[in-house]
Design a protein around this motif. Structure first.
Motif, PDB file in Angstrom:
ATOM      1  N   TYR A  62       0.812  -1.220   0.000  1.00 37.95           N
ATOM      2  CA  TYR A  62       0.000   0.000   0.000  1.00 37.95           C
ATOM      3  C   TYR A  62       0.852   1.280   0.000  1.00 37.95           C
ATOM      4  CZ  TYR A  62      -4.013  -2.932   1.464  1.00 37.95           C
ATOM      5  OH  TYR A  62      -5.009  -3.879   1.549  1.00 37.95           O
ATOM      6  N   GLN A  63       2.161   1.135   0.000  1.00 43.02           N
ATOM      7  CA  GLN A  63       3.010   2.329   0.029  1.00 43.02           C
ATOM      8  C   GLN A  63       2.973   3.065  -1.315  1.00 43.02           C
ATOM      9  OE1 GLN A  63       5.447   3.470   2.832  1.00 43.02           O
ATOM     10  NE2 GLN A  63       3.503   2.688   3.574  1.00 43.02           N
ATOM     11  N   ARG A  64       3.484   4.298  -1.306  1.00 46.70           N
ATOM     12  CA  ARG A  64       3.511   5.112  -2.536  1.00 46.70           C
ATOM     13  C   ARG A  64       4.356   4.402  -3.603  1.00 46.70           C
ATOM     14  NH1 ARG A  64       2.868  10.900  -1.134  1.00 46.70           N
ATOM     15  NH2 ARG A  64       2.393  10.985   1.071  1.00 46.70           N
ATOM     16  N   PRO A  65       3.973   4.530  -4.893  1.00 47.68           N
ATOM     17  CA  PRO A  65       4.716   3.800  -5.932  1.00 47.68           C
ATOM     18  C   PRO A  65       6.193   4.210  -6.023  1.00 47.68           C
ATOM     19  CG  PRO A  65       3.057   5.263  -6.901  1.00 47.68           C
ATOM     20  CD  PRO A  65       2.803   5.242  -5.428  1.00 47.68           C
ATOM     21  N   GLU A  66       6.503   5.494  -5.741  1.00 50.90           N
ATOM     22  CA  GLU A  66       7.921   5.903  -5.847  1.00 50.90           C
ATOM     23  C   GLU A  66       8.769   5.206  -4.786  1.00 50.90           C
ATOM     24  OE1 GLU A  66       5.345   7.900  -5.238  1.00 50.90           O
ATOM     25  OE2 GLU A  66       5.824   9.531  -3.843  1.00 50.90           O
ATOM     26  N   ILE A  67       8.143   4.820  -3.665  1.00 50.97           N
ATOM     27  CA  ILE A  67       8.876   4.067  -2.639  1.00 50.97           C
ATOM     28  C   ILE A  67       9.076   2.629  -3.111  1.00 50.97           C
ATOM     29  CG2 ILE A  67       8.643   3.062  -0.318  1.00 50.97           C
ATOM     30  CD1 ILE A  67       7.568   5.757   0.599  1.00 50.97           C
ATOM     31  N   LEU A  68       7.995   2.017  -3.612  1.00 49.58           N
ATOM     32  CA  LEU A  68       8.089   0.609  -4.019  1.00 49.58           C
ATOM     33  C   LEU A  68       9.031   0.443  -5.212  1.00 49.58           C
ATOM     34  CD1 LEU A  68       4.378  -0.536  -3.570  1.00 49.58           C
ATOM     35  CD2 LEU A  68       6.265  -0.620  -1.942  1.00 49.58           C
ATOM     36  N   VAL A  69       8.921   1.337  -6.191  1.00 51.62           N
ATOM     37  CA  VAL A  69       9.773   1.213  -7.380  1.00 51.62           C
ATOM     38  C   VAL A  69      11.187   1.743  -7.094  1.00 51.62           C
ATOM     39  CG1 VAL A  69      10.093   2.060  -9.749  1.00 51.62           C
ATOM     40  CG2 VAL A  69       7.825   1.345  -8.979  1.00 51.62           C
ATOM     41  N   GLY A  70      11.254   2.803  -6.302  1.00 52.64           N
ATOM     42  CA  GLY A  70      12.534   3.515  -6.163  1.00 52.64           C
ATOM     43  C   GLY A  70      13.488   2.975  -5.129  1.00 52.64           C
ATOM     44  N   VAL A  71      12.986   2.530  -3.964  1.00 54.06           N
ATOM     45  CA  VAL A  71      13.937   2.208  -2.884  1.00 54.06           C
ATOM     46  C   VAL A  71      13.662   0.890  -2.151  1.00 54.06           C
ATOM     47  CG1 VAL A  71      14.495   4.642  -2.477  1.00 54.06           C
ATOM     48  CG2 VAL A  71      12.670   3.583  -1.131  1.00 54.06           C
ATOM     49  N   ALA A  72      12.483   0.269  -2.359  1.00 49.39           N
ATOM     50  CA  ALA A  72      12.177  -0.949  -1.583  1.00 49.39           C
ATOM     51  C   ALA A  72      13.026  -2.126  -2.043  1.00 49.39           C
ATOM     52  CB  ALA A  72      10.698  -1.290  -1.726  1.00 49.39           C
ATOM     53  N   ASP A  73      13.566  -2.872  -1.077  1.00 43.06           N
ATOM     54  CA  ASP A  73      14.334  -4.088  -1.402  1.00 43.06           C
ATOM     55  C   ASP A  73      13.415  -5.282  -1.534  1.00 43.06           C
ATOM     56  OD1 ASP A  73      17.198  -3.228  -1.195  1.00 43.06           O
ATOM     57  OD2 ASP A  73      16.365  -2.489   0.688  1.00 43.06           O
ATOM     58  N   PHE A  74      12.358  -5.295  -0.751  1.00 47.43           N
ATOM     59  CA  PHE A  74      11.333  -6.313  -0.942  1.00 47.43           C
ATOM     60  C   PHE A  74       9.972  -5.701  -0.679  1.00 47.43           C
ATOM     61  CE2 PHE A  74      11.965  -7.142   3.581  1.00 47.43           C
ATOM     62  CZ  PHE A  74      13.337  -7.273   3.732  1.00 47.43           C
ATOM     63  N   ILE A  75       9.012  -6.222  -1.451  1.00 51.02           N
ATOM     64  CA  ILE A  75       7.653  -5.672  -1.435  1.00 51.02           C
ATOM     65  C   ILE A  75       6.715  -6.816  -1.085  1.00 51.02           C
ATOM     66  CG2 ILE A  75       5.823  -4.682  -2.909  1.00 51.02           C
ATOM     67  CD1 ILE A  75       8.106  -3.577  -4.701  1.00 51.02           C
ATOM     68  N   GLY A  76       5.737  -6.553  -0.248  1.00 58.56           N
ATOM     69  CA  GLY A  76       4.810  -7.651   0.047  1.00 58.56           C
ATOM     70  C   GLY A  76       3.737  -7.268   1.025  1.00 58.56           C
ATOM     71  N   ASP A  77       2.958  -8.285   1.413  1.00 57.01           N
ATOM     72  CA  ASP A  77       1.933  -8.103   2.437  1.00 57.01           C
ATOM     73  C   ASP A  77       2.580  -8.296   3.806  1.00 57.01           C
ATOM     74  OD1 ASP A  77       2.359 -10.832   2.550  1.00 57.01           O
ATOM     75  OD2 ASP A  77       0.411 -11.384   1.745  1.00 57.01           O
ATOM     76  N   SER A  78       1.770  -8.184   4.854  1.00 54.16           N
ATOM     77  CA  SER A  78       2.321  -8.245   6.214  1.00 54.16           C
ATOM     78  C   SER A  78       3.066  -9.556   6.464  1.00 54.16           C
ATOM     79  CB  SER A  78       1.197  -8.135   7.239  1.00 54.16           C
ATOM     80  OG  SER A  78       0.435  -7.010   6.993  1.00 54.16           O
ATOM     81  N   TYR A  79       2.509 -10.661   5.952  1.00 54.55           N
ATOM     82  CA  TYR A  79       3.119 -11.973   6.203  1.00 54.55           C
ATOM     83  C   TYR A  79       4.497 -12.053   5.540  1.00 54.55           C
ATOM     84  CZ  TYR A  79       3.677 -17.003   6.582  1.00 54.55           C
ATOM     85  OH  TYR A  79       4.149 -18.257   6.887  1.00 54.55           O
ATOM     86  N   LYS A  80       4.541 -11.708   4.273  1.00 44.18           N
ATOM     87  CA  LYS A  80       5.804 -11.809   3.533  1.00 44.18           C
ATOM     88  C   LYS A  80       6.864 -10.890   4.143  1.00 44.18           C
ATOM     89  CE  LYS A  80       7.649 -11.290  -1.122  1.00 44.18           C
ATOM     90  NZ  LYS A  80       7.352 -10.882  -2.497  1.00 44.18           N
ATOM     91  N   LEU A  81       6.458  -9.671   4.499  1.00 41.65           N
ATOM     92  CA  LEU A  81       7.434  -8.733   5.055  1.00 41.65           C
ATOM     93  C   LEU A  81       7.944  -9.207   6.410  1.00 41.65           C
ATOM     94  CD1 LEU A  81       5.968  -5.232   4.076  1.00 41.65           C
ATOM     95  CD2 LEU A  81       7.627  -6.632   2.863  1.00 41.65           C
ATOM     96  N   ALA A  82       7.043  -9.773   7.239  1.00 39.98           N
ATOM     97  CA  ALA A  82       7.475 -10.271   8.551  1.00 39.98           C
ATOM     98  C   ALA A  82       8.512 -11.376   8.365  1.00 39.98           C
ATOM     99  CB  ALA A  82       6.270 -10.790   9.330  1.00 39.98           C
ATOM    100  N   LYS A  83       8.264 -12.279   7.421  1.00 37.04           N
ATOM    101  CA  LYS A  83       9.194 -13.393   7.183  1.00 37.04           C
ATOM    102  C   LYS A  83      10.544 -12.886   6.690  1.00 37.04           C
ATOM    103  CE  LYS A  83       8.845 -17.444   6.727  1.00 37.04           C
ATOM    104  NZ  LYS A  83       8.856 -18.856   6.530  1.00 37.04           N
ATOM    105  N   LEU A  84      10.497 -11.974   5.706  1.00 38.42           N
ATOM    106  CA  LEU A  84      11.752 -11.490   5.121  1.00 38.42           C
ATOM    107  C   LEU A  84      12.550 -10.660   6.125  1.00 38.42           C
ATOM    108  CD1 LEU A  84      10.471 -10.727   1.527  1.00 38.42           C
ATOM    109  CD2 LEU A  84      12.047 -12.528   2.202  1.00 38.42           C
ATOM    110  N   CYS A  85      11.852  -9.894   6.971  1.00 39.55           N
ATOM    111  CA  CYS A  85      12.571  -9.110   7.991  1.00 39.55           C
ATOM    112  C   CYS A  85      13.252 -10.051   8.985  1.00 39.55           C
ATOM    113  CB  CYS A  85      11.615  -8.176   8.731  1.00 39.55           C
ATOM    114  SG  CYS A  85      11.155  -6.745   7.763  1.00 39.55           S
ATOM    115  N   ALA A  86      12.619 -11.175   9.285  1.00 41.57           N
ATOM    116  CA  ALA A  86      13.225 -12.132  10.224  1.00 41.57           C
ATOM    117  C   ALA A  86      14.467 -12.773   9.605  1.00 41.57           C
ATOM    118  CB  ALA A  86      12.212 -13.200  10.599  1.00 41.57           C
ATOM    119  N   GLU A  87      14.459 -12.910   8.286  1.00 37.38           N
ATOM    120  CA  GLU A  87      15.551 -13.632   7.615  1.00 37.38           C
ATOM    121  C   GLU A  87      16.712 -12.734   7.192  1.00 37.38           C
ATOM    122  OE1 GLU A  87      13.415 -15.429   4.389  1.00 37.38           O
ATOM    123  OE2 GLU A  87      12.361 -16.809   5.743  1.00 37.38           O
ATOM    124  N   THR A  88      16.468 -11.430   7.063  1.00 34.91           N
ATOM    125  CA  THR A  88      17.514 -10.574   6.493  1.00 34.91           C
ATOM    126  C   THR A  88      18.755 -10.507   7.388  1.00 34.91           C
ATOM    127  OG1 THR A  88      18.063  -8.371   5.676  1.00 34.91           O
ATOM    128  CG2 THR A  88      16.509  -8.453   7.481  1.00 34.91           C
TER     129      THR A  88
END
Ligand code: SF4
Length: 351
Positions: A62-88
């Motif tokens: 749900y973030q602004r497109p310039e954030i998702l396209v410009g600077v995000a390393d991974f994009i996802g829903d709450s579940y995916k982001l929680a998993k990836l943050c735990a693994e990074t």
């Protein structure tokens, strides 16, 4: 982490960055050359500083497109982001989302620095229930397991048995019902009602719910669905599980944001309408430029509080006021409930 100034790009670097943003989908979303030049000056500096800080930027859909396209390393829903943050393996996480998501990242990775660019980025669902409310529910329904939607504070997570997301709530509740006749689900009333219908459980008796609501999804109007179907023959209408049961009954697919994107990817239809926050439709347009999207969406004021300037600011000065902290005892109890979600959602544990 001490304060650091982001490096400045050369003219050639700026031009290359502008092209990257344009090809990444921002031109398709209507950003003009002047917009892209301004955004490129920020995204280039953020990405350079992010590398110096050994940081990662998760971006909620749900973030602004310039954030998702410009600077995000991974994009996802709450579940995916929680998993990836735990693994990074990164030393720092700059969370482009809302506070409960950043808290979840901190709960799962207490050793990492977690930064929230927009301090006021809350969530109406998360704010609808407190830890004391959960304790009262537990006292009123002894023995019933309590499942909380991930959109809750760390204090609430610390009080419950398991966390769920829109993508796995039904699956996890089915597993709880295999052992228990009654389950408490908090805090989203609409999602609770939808779960009761899909699981065939009696509200108030077999499924006890709370009266929280998402200020974005509870406003969608079921009466408009028929009008859109008439105006766009063949349209596939997808709704988020936080929408009302009346609306959910009229659409072609109901799920979380990740499920909605997968549905669009795997199907062919003349039009798609995503009944959710507008950011998902924008992301879908950048991912599937060959498909047609019809918009019945609303902006989440909390999700849109984060912008590129705020991201750059916290990377330059990660002072205590922008760091997300969760007391150790609360974090340990909340982590057990989140871990339980991973185990139940991925079938790695028997009840
Ligand atoms: S869209 Fe709804 S549930 Fe998501 S952050 Fe905004 S208010 Fe909370």
């Amino acid at each position: 982490m001490r304060a650091l100034r982001a490096p400045m790009p050369s003219a050639a670097q700026l031009e290359a960055e502008q092209d990257r943003l344009s090809c990444g989908g921002l031109a398709d979303l209507g950003f003009c050359a002047k917009d892209l030049a301004q955004l490129a000056a920020l995204t280039w500096r953020i990405n350079a500083l992010k590398a110096l800080r050994k940081a990662v930027i998760p971006g909620h859909v749900y973030q602004r497109p310039e954030i998702l396209v410009g600077v995000a390393d991974f994009i996802g829903d709450s579940y995916k982001l929680a998993k990836l943050c735990a693994e990074t393996k990164a030393a720092a996480i700059v969370f482009c989302g809302v506070r409960f998501m950043a808290e979840t990242a901190k709960i799962l990775s207490p050793e990492k620095t977690v930064l929230l660019p927009a301090a006021g980025a809350g969530c109406s669902l998360s704010e609808s229930i407190t830890a004391a409310d959960v304790r009262r529910l537990k006292a009123a329904h002894p023995g019933a397991p309590v499942a909380a939607y991930i959109n809750t504070s760390a204090e609430v997570k610390a009080e419950v048995d398991v966390i769920v997301t829109s993508a796995n709530a039904e699956r996890i509740l089915r597993r709880l019902y295999a052992k228990q006749p009654k389950v408490v689900f908090v805090p989203d009333e609409m999602m609770g009602r939808n779960l009761a219908a899909s699981l065939g459980k009696k509200l108030g008796e077999e499924l006890v719910i709370w009266k929280g609501s998402c200020i974005v999804h509870d406003k969608f109007d079921a009466f408009s669905i028929a009008l859109y179907r008439k105006a766009y023959p063949g349209v596939r209408i997808l709704a988020h599980t936080e929408c009302s049961p009346a609306l959910v009954a009229l659409v072609d697919f109901v799920g979380g944001t990740g499920d909605m994107m997968a549905y669009v990817e795997k199907t062919r239809a003349p039009y798609y309408m995503l009944v959710t926050e507008c950011g998902l439709g924008e992301l879908a347009r950048t991912r599937f430029p060959e498909k047609n999207f019809v918009f019945m969406c609303r902006l989440c004021p909390y999700m849109k509080m984060t912008d590129l300037r705020a991201v750059l600011r916290v990377l330059e000065d990660p002072s205590p006021s922008v760091r997300v902290e969760v007391p150790a005892e609360t974090a340990a109890r909340a982590k057990a409930a989140v871990r339980r979600m991973f185990e139940l959602a991925e079938d790695t544990v028997k009840l």
